[in-house]
Design a protein around this motif. Structure first.
Motif, mmCIF file in Angstrom:
data_model
loop_
_atom_site.group_PDB
_atom_site.id
_atom_site.type_symbol
_atom_site.label_atom_id
_atom_site.label_comp_id
_atom_site.label_asym_id
_atom_site.label_seq_id
_atom_site.Cartn_x
_atom_site.Cartn_y
_atom_site.Cartn_z
ATOM 1 N N VAL A 196 75.933 -56.189 -69.650
ATOM 2 C CA VAL A 196 74.532 -56.858 -69.584
ATOM 3 C C VAL A 196 73.980 -56.649 -68.500
ATOM 4 N N ARG A 197 74.645 -56.352 -67.277
ATOM 5 C CA ARG A 197 74.010 -56.041 -65.929
ATOM 6 C C ARG A 197 73.197 -54.940 -66.120
ATOM 7 N N ARG A 198 73.849 -53.764 -66.645
ATOM 8 C CA ARG A 198 73.221 -52.451 -67.067
ATOM 9 C C ARG A 198 72.015 -52.661 -67.679
ATOM 10 N N GLY A 199 72.079 -53.510 -68.883
ATOM 11 C CA GLY A 199 70.938 -53.982 -69.736
ATOM 12 C C GLY A 199 69.846 -54.638 -69.001
ATOM 13 N N GLU A 200 70.278 -55.458 -68.056
ATOM 14 C CA GLU A 200 69.097 -56.314 -67.489
ATOM 15 C C GLU A 200 68.239 -55.698 -66.556
ATOM 16 N N ALA A 201 69.080 -54.582 -65.652
ATOM 17 C CA ALA A 201 68.288 -53.598 -64.865
ATOM 18 C C ALA A 201 67.226 -52.815 -65.802
ATOM 19 N N ALA A 202 67.728 -52.309 -66.995
ATOM 20 C CA ALA A 202 66.677 -51.685 -67.909
ATOM 21 C C ALA A 202 65.733 -52.675 -68.357
ATOM 22 N N LEU A 203 65.990 -53.787 -68.573
ATOM 23 C CA LEU A 203 64.951 -54.891 -69.121
ATOM 24 C C LEU A 203 63.846 -54.994 -68.189
ATOM 25 N N ARG A 204 64.354 -55.325 -66.598
ATOM 26 C CA ARG A 204 63.571 -55.657 -65.764
ATOM 27 C C ARG A 204 62.394 -54.438 -65.162
ATOM 28 N N LYS A 205 62.942 -53.056 -65.593
ATOM 29 C CA LYS A 205 62.195 -52.102 -65.482
ATOM 30 C C LYS A 205 60.929 -52.112 -66.558
ATOM 31 N N LEU A 206 61.364 -52.323 -67.882
ATOM 32 C CA LEU A 206 60.630 -52.461 -68.835
ATOM 33 C C LEU A 206 59.530 -53.899 -68.734
ATOM 34 N N GLN A 207 59.990 -54.893 -68.211
ATOM 35 C CA GLN A 207 59.138 -56.034 -68.037
ATOM 36 C C GLN A 207 58.327 -55.561 -67.011
#
Length: 447
Positions: A196-207
């Motif tokens: 999840v942490r790895r996914g959150e980092a990628a999501l923040r970048k996309l956001q």
């Protein structure tokens, strides 16, 4: 306890009950009275019970129970009549009570109620005994119910203990299984948290990228919407101005055409009336005839002054209404409250309009009657009479102002007569070119 009030020996009516009548006995007494009630005539009933004469027995017992119990206690004659009906219905029980030996197998409440109505010797003891018996029965019944309830609670307690032991064992087993499951889930959770942490980092970048794109798009859309609103507002202003100018030109041309045409009709009618009035010969007028002088046998200016009408003479109103294209405007409530103020407003209006309709038919003049809309308690459903225009002022506008608007709407030169005693109205319409007359003059002419 038995008290006597002066009755003879063996007379049960002398006994008095020194305690309240038990509830069970009272209910049986009311039922006895209700059963015997139907066999009595209205004249045989106490006054307070006659209203229940046509009730059914169950309704009498329900609605008139207190009244029947009170009447039985206070009205000896009524109690004797009910006792006779009871003797006819239960002769064995009545005979046993009279002999002083009630049936052993009879219900104590029935025996006490019958004794209360028949009042044999010793009836107070029977009533008291029935009350005590009822209390003992209630106590025994309550005791039995308590024992049964206690036994039931003990059985439920035993069952609850067994269930508790079984539930405890089951919960212990489930707890051991849950601990093992929790350890497994904890391991899986640590792995999932890492993902999840790895996914959150990628999501923040996309956001961040999406927010930047959205902000740029919103800025462009906002600019386009602002320009569109400005253009629409400008277009609306231009269309409104164009429509206003068209409407003003159309209405101005229509109003002016109407005013000119009406003034022309007035001038033509006035010329024709003047020609008829003066009976002008077809030949031209001689210059010598234009010199002002008094000929032999003609009226002098002094004679003419003597024949002038008084300013309060209704004939002046007839002369004004005889003018070509004359328009009579009437201040409605000012006239009615001057002539017949004691009548209701509705009848004032009907009376005035009926008289104005006759005046319009006689003179051929245009007649408009104006009433103050503030005087209305509700909308008026009124069919205007023939020849009379009826107007009510709008909210916030007085009848005086509406009259001044009517006068200003007329073309200069048309004869307009305003009937009102209001000095402000008279002065205002006089300045606008109309002729004011007093309400009293119009009332004299109408009468």
């Amino acid at each position: 306890m038995v008290e006597t009030t002066g009755g003879g020996p063996g007379d049960g009516t002398a006994e008095v009950l020194d305690r309240p009548l038990p509830d069970g006995v009272r209910r049986r007494v009311v039922q006895i009275v209700s059963d015997g009630f139907g066999g009595l005539t209205v004249a045989e009933l106490p006054a307070q019970l006659r209203q229940y004469a046509r009730f059914a027995a169950n309704r009498r017992a329900k609605f008139a129970g207190n009244a029947m119990a009170a009447a039985l206690e206070t009205d000896t004659l009524f109690r004797q009549r009910i006792g006779e009906k009871l003797r006819e219905a239960q002769p064995e029980l009545a005979g046993a009570l009279d002999s002083g030996s009630p049936p052993p197998a009879a219900d104590p409440l029935d025996v006490a109620a019958a004794a209360y109505v028949l009042r044999p010797t010793g009836w107070v003891k029977l009533v008291a005994a029935a009350g005590e018996e009822a209390q003992r029965a209630d106590a025994e019944r309550a005791d039995e119910e308590s024992r049964a309830e206690l036994e039931r609670l003990r059985e439920e307690l035993d069952r609850a203990r067994e269930l508790t032991r079984a539930e405890t064992e089951r919960l212990r087993a489930e707890l051991d299984a849950a601990k093992k499951e929790a350890e497994s889930l904890h391991r899986k959770l640590r792995a999932a948290v890492s993902d999840v942490r790895r996914g959150e980092a990628a999501l923040r970048k996309l956001q961040g990228e999406m927010e930047a794109g959205r902000a740029e798009g919103q800025a462009q859309v906002s600019a386009a919407e602002s320009e569109s609103r400005r253009l629409k507002a400008r277009l609306g202003e231009v269309e409104a101005a164009l429509e206003a100018s068209r409407r003003a030109a159309r209405e101005g041309r229509s109003v002016e055409d109407m005013r000119v045409r009406l003034l022309l009709d007035t001038v033509l009618d006035a010329a024709q009336g003047l020609r008829r009035e003066l009976a002008l010969p077809p030949v031209s007028v001689r210059p010598a005839e234009t010199v002002d002088a008094v000929e032999p046998g003609r009226m002098t200016p002094k004679d003419i002054a003597a024949r002038a009408l008084s300013e309060h003479d209704p004939a002046i109103l007839d002369q004004l209404l005889a003018l070509p294209q004359a328009h009579l405007v009437v201040d409605g409530y000012n006239v009615t409250k001057t002539g017949y103020p004691q009548m209701p407003l509705e009848k004032q209006r009907l009376r005035l309009l009926g008289q104005l309709s006759q005046l319009a038919a006689q003179t051929g003049a245009e007649v408009t009657c104006v009433f103050d809309g503030a005087e209305l308690a509700a909308p008026v459903l009124l069919a205007p009479p023939r020849g009379v225009r009826v107007l009510f002022s709008k909210p916030g506008v007085t009848a005086d102002e509406l009259i001044r608007q009517l006068v200003r709407a007329e073309p200069p030169g048309r004869p307009v007569i305003v009937a009102s005693t209001d000095r402000e109205v008279a002065d205002g319409v006089a300045k606008a070119g109309a002729r004011p007359v007093a309400s009293a003059m119009l009332l004299k002419r109408l009468s």
